[in-house]
Design an enzyme around this catalytic site. Structure first.
Site, short mmCIF file in Angstrom:
data_model
loop_
_atom_site.label_atom_id
_atom_site.label_comp_id
_atom_site.label_asym_id
_atom_site.label_seq_id
_atom_site.Cartn_x
_atom_site.Cartn_y
_atom_site.Cartn_z
N ILE A 209 -13.33 1.06 -0.51
CA ILE A 209 -14.76 1.42 -0.41
C ILE A 209 -14.96 2.59 0.54
CG2 ILE A 209 -17.06 0.58 0.20
CD1 ILE A 209 -15.96 -2.29 -0.12
N LYS B 14 -6.22 -1.15 11.04
CA LYS B 14 -7.44 -1.53 11.77
C LYS B 14 -7.15 -2.17 13.12
CE LYS B 14 -6.36 -4.88 8.87
NZ LYS B 14 -5.90 -4.85 7.50
N GLY C 155 -11.00 -1.39 2.42
CA GLY C 155 -10.02 -0.94 1.42
C GLY C 155 -10.47 0.32 0.69
N ASP D 186 -9.11 -10.19 11.63
CA ASP D 186 -9.14 -9.00 10.78
C ASP D 186 -10.56 -8.43 10.72
OD1 ASP D 186 -7.83 -7.41 8.37
OD2 ASP D 186 -9.69 -8.26 7.59
N VAL E 206 0.84 -1.20 0.00
CA VAL E 206 0.00 0.00 0.00
C VAL E 206 0.87 1.25 0.00
CG1 VAL E 206 -1.82 1.26 1.20
CG2 VAL E 206 -1.85 -1.24 1.21
N GLU F 27 -10.04 5.89 6.65
CA GLU F 27 -11.00 5.29 5.72
C GLU F 27 -10.54 3.91 5.22
OE1 GLU F 27 -14.22 6.63 4.41
OE2 GLU F 27 -14.10 4.47 4.22
N LYS G 233 -12.38 -4.76 12.16
CA LYS G 233 -13.20 -3.90 11.32
C LYS G 233 -14.60 -3.74 11.90
CE LYS G 233 -10.40 -5.12 7.31
NZ LYS G 233 -10.17 -6.08 6.22
N GLY H 277 -5.53 -4.81 -1.46
CA GLY H 277 -4.69 -4.57 -2.64
C GLY H 277 -4.07 -3.19 -2.59
N VAL I 102 -11.16 -0.06 6.87
CA VAL I 102 -12.30 -0.97 6.66
C VAL I 102 -12.71 -0.91 5.19
CG1 VAL I 102 -14.69 -1.54 7.29
CG2 VAL I 102 -13.15 -0.54 9.00
N1 HSE Z 1 -6.44 -9.21 4.75
C1 HSE Z 1 -7.55 -8.37 4.44
C2 HSE Z 1 -8.52 -9.14 3.54
C3 HSE Z 1 -7.20 -7.11 3.71
O1 HSE Z 1 -8.29 -10.28 3.18
O2 HSE Z 1 -9.55 -8.57 3.23
C4 HSE Z 1 -6.67 -6.05 4.61
O3 HSE Z 1 -7.62 -5.61 5.52
#
Ligand code: HSE
Length: 432
Positions: free
Chosen positions: A139, A108, A137, A204, A18, A132, A208, A305, A135
């Site tokens: 969006i 996060k 990516g 993860d 990123v 932003e 979020k 991504g 949560v």
């Molecule tokens: N590892 C997360 C996913 C992306 O698979 O959505 C980063 O928050």
């Protein structure tokens, strides 16, 4: 707008997938960003773990590189934290605030565990904290919750907020793969990490969920308040049974506001095919928001991504840089409701219980009776010829909404029946 404002000094901490895209975007769009901000964005440094390691970013002036993230954070107007994890990210963010910098982060895990500390430090320093990209990516979802929906009352959010697990469940559904094979495929394609625990076990998504619940319900909800169940218990048979009844299995983050508090949970669930979340395929994310006046809204896009996440990060960067130019601030932490975090046992959910039973008279009556004895009402029952041998049948029971707390007792009572050979699977049904 005057463009005579002095440059806004920007430090980027972390130059991985990123971070390198953020630097690339800031440099490639410099003229546009200058016009949008009202001042040029000047990259004053990029913190990396090892300055001698090869960078994913061609053409970056090596003089900008440093291994001292905390020191760099003290020399900027805006600090973009993309290191991830708790330390040194936390110390660098606190150092940024102390020296008067605003912070943009995608972290996060840090927000879900140390959110109040960070908000407090930002508020004391009179600077912005924007996140932003933490949560969903690319969006836009946190800004809509914090700003666009600030006049409404959000009652519930259902989110597919982890692309890795959505990809894995999608492969299990589409190709009939077992979980381990689908995870391996996700790793080969670069969706899943070498150690997929944070995604597969729902950590993860739980971070979020905590961020979504805190913003939506003006209450402090931390990752520890979120009930968490990952997808490691989901089998190919569960997926097939879901398909047979017109559902797909999704890992959902669900946060809901009730009169007595907030319930935040992450777990796999059957989603009816006609629900908009059922059509979220592959590694995409979607967040389905229910609000009193707006009704239902769905936010959809790429949740991970380098480039998609960089889009959200640079969007925040432009916003906080504009605030620097106009000497203003965005919204800070809002916790005025301070609702209690309720345990998952307080949630009301429908359940699908898959049983292997003896194929003989009275079985259905016996199963129905013990379920009724626990105060749980049955919505549908489906019996199919047994795939487990002669004299056995598969029985699928779907309940009406029942308290989570009643489920464990119900399943234990059913499992104790002589006519029940096996409880093959128990999954929640959501999205109706
Ligand atoms: N590892 C997360 C996913 C992306 O698979 O959505 C980063 O928050």
């Amino acid at each position: 707008m005057s463009l005579n404002h002095r440059p806004i000094d920007v430090a980027v901490l972390g130059c991985g997938t990123v971070g390198s895209e953020v630097v690339r975007l800031v440099q490639a769009s410099a003229a546009d960003l200058r016009s949008r901000v009202g001042a040029p964005l000047a990259l004053v440094g990029v913190a990396v773990k090892d300055v001698t390691a090869p960078l994913a970013l061609a053409g970056l002036d090596p003089a900008l590189l440093t291994e001292d993230a905390v020191g760099l954070a003290r020399r900027a107007d805006v600090v973009v934290e993309l290191i991830g994890g708790i330390e040194p990210a936390r110390s660098a963010i606190l150092a940024a605030f102390e020296s008067g910098a605003s912070v943009v982060t995608a972290n996060k895990a840090l927000l879900a565990s140390h959110g109040p500390e960070l908000y407090g430090a930002a508020e004391r320093a009179g600077v912005d904290l924007y996140f932003e990209a933490s949560v969903g990516g690319a969006i836009p979802i946190l800004r809509p919750i914090r700003e666009s929906l600030a006049g409404d009352t959000i009652t519930r959010i259902l989110g597919i907020v982890n692309g890795t697990t959505n990809y894995v469940l999608d492969r299990m559904t589409g190709e009939g793969l077992e979980l381990d094979d689908a995870v391996r495929q996700a790793q080969e394609l670069g969706y899943a990490e070498a150690d997929p625990t944070a995604d597969v076990e729902g950590f993860d998504a739980a971070s979020k969920a905590a961020i979504l619940a805190s913003l939506a319900f003006h209450t402090r909800i931390s990752a520890d308040d979120v009930y968490r169940e990952g997808i490691s218990g989901v089998s190919r048979a569960d997926v097939a049974a879901a398909s047979a009844t017109g559902h797909v299995i999704k890992l959902l983050a669900i946060v809901e506001r009730r009169a007595d508090g907030v319930i935040a949970r992450v777990h796999p669930a059957l989603v009816p095919l006609e629900h908009p979340l059922a059509s979220v395929r592959g590694a995409f994310n979607a967040i389905y928001v229910e609000a009193e006046a707006a009704g239902e809204l769905m936010f959809y896009g790429r949740g991970a991504g380098g480039r998609p996440t960089a889009s959200a990060v640079v969007g925040d960067l432009v916003t906080v840089a504009r605030h620097k130019v106009s000497a203003t601030l965005g919204p800070g932490e809002s916790t005025y409701l301070s609702l209690p975090a309720l345990p998952v046992t307080a949630a009301l959910t429908r359940f699908q219980i898959r049983l292997v039973v003896k194929d003989q008279p009275g079985v259905l009556a016996a199963v129905s009776r013990v379920i009724a004895d626990e105060g749980v009402s049955i919505e549908a029952v489906r019996q199919t010829p047994g795939s487990h041998g002669a004299g056995l049948a598969d029985l699928t029971v779907v309940t009406h909404r029942a308290a989570e707390g009643a489920l464990a007792k119900t399943v234990a009572a059913v499992a104790g029946l002589d006519v029940v050979a096996e409880v093959a699977g128990v999954l929640r049904v959501e999205g109706d």
